[in-house]
Design a protein around this motif. Sequence first.
Motif, PDB file in Angstrom:
ATOM      1  N   MET A  77       0.830  -1.208   0.000  1.00 52.47           N
ATOM      2  CA  MET A  77       0.000   0.000   0.000  1.00 52.47           C
ATOM      3  C   MET A  77       0.862   1.254   0.000  1.00 52.47           C
ATOM      4  N   THR A  78       0.530   2.179  -0.890  1.00 49.22           N
ATOM      5  CA  THR A  78       1.139   3.501  -0.895  1.00 49.22           C
ATOM      6  C   THR A  78       0.011   4.504  -0.740  1.00 49.22           C
ATOM      7  N   THR A  79       0.042   5.276   0.337  1.00 49.10           N
ATOM      8  CA  THR A  79      -1.040   6.221   0.582  1.00 49.10           C
ATOM      9  C   THR A  79      -0.631   7.608   0.124  1.00 49.10           C
ATOM     10  N   GLY A  80      -1.582   8.307  -0.475  1.00 45.09           N
ATOM     11  CA  GLY A  80      -1.349   9.675  -0.909  1.00 45.09           C
ATOM     12  C   GLY A  80      -1.727  10.653   0.192  1.00 45.09           C
ATOM     13  N   ASP A  81      -1.644  11.930  -0.130  1.00 45.97           N
ATOM     14  CA  ASP A  81      -2.013  12.961   0.832  1.00 45.97           C
ATOM     15  C   ASP A  81      -3.526  13.065   0.934  1.00 45.97           C
ATOM     16  N   ILE A  82      -3.992  13.523   2.090  1.00 38.52           N
ATOM     17  CA  ILE A  82      -5.419  13.733   2.292  1.00 38.52           C
ATOM     18  C   ILE A  82      -5.796  15.068   1.666  1.00 38.52           C
ATOM     19  N   GLU A  83      -6.770  15.041   0.760  1.00 39.13           N
ATOM     20  CA  GLU A  83      -7.189  16.230   0.040  1.00 39.13           C
ATOM     21  C   GLU A  83      -8.612  16.601   0.445  1.00 39.13           C
TER      22      GLU A  83
END
Length: 160
Positions: A77-83
Amino acid sequence: MPSFDIVSEVDSHEFTNAVDQAGRIIQTRFDFKGVEAKFERNELTVTIFAEADFQITQMEDMLRTALIKCKIDPLAMTTGDIETAGKQVKQLVTLQHGLDADLAKKIVKLVKQQKIKVQSQIQGDQVRVTGKKRDDLQQVMAFLREQELGQPLQFNNFRE
C-alpha cells in the motif's frame, strides 16, 4: 539449471474482496452511521471518501486489516495525501504491482554481496535468479525474506 523469479504481485480478485470487506465494515460500524464514507476501487487504486480527516485514517486502518485478512501484504500500500474536496475529504491509496527498476537493482546488488554462487538478472518488472544448486537458491530466498525492502516479494517459477 535451477532458477526462480522474484516478483511483487497483487491478486486483483483478492484486492476487490478486501475493498468490499472494508466497505461492509463501514456500513456496520456505529461511529459511521449517517456519515458519507465509501471506498471506490479502480484497477489497483482505491479512493477513500469521508467527511473528516480522522475518519480517513480509521478507514485506512480498516482497509489495511481487510488486506491482511485477504492475504495481501500491507507493505504494497502507498497512501497519498489527504485532500479536501468541498464537504468531503479524500485520499488515494495505490497498491504497488511489479518491481520498479531501483528496487530490482537493489535486489541484484544484495544478492551479489552475499557471495552465493548464483546469477541474478533483471527481466522487466521481475528478477530471475539462477544457480547450480537448489540449496543456494533457497538460501537467497531466505536472505531476501529477512530484508526490509519496503515492498512484499514473492518467489515464482521455481524450476529444476
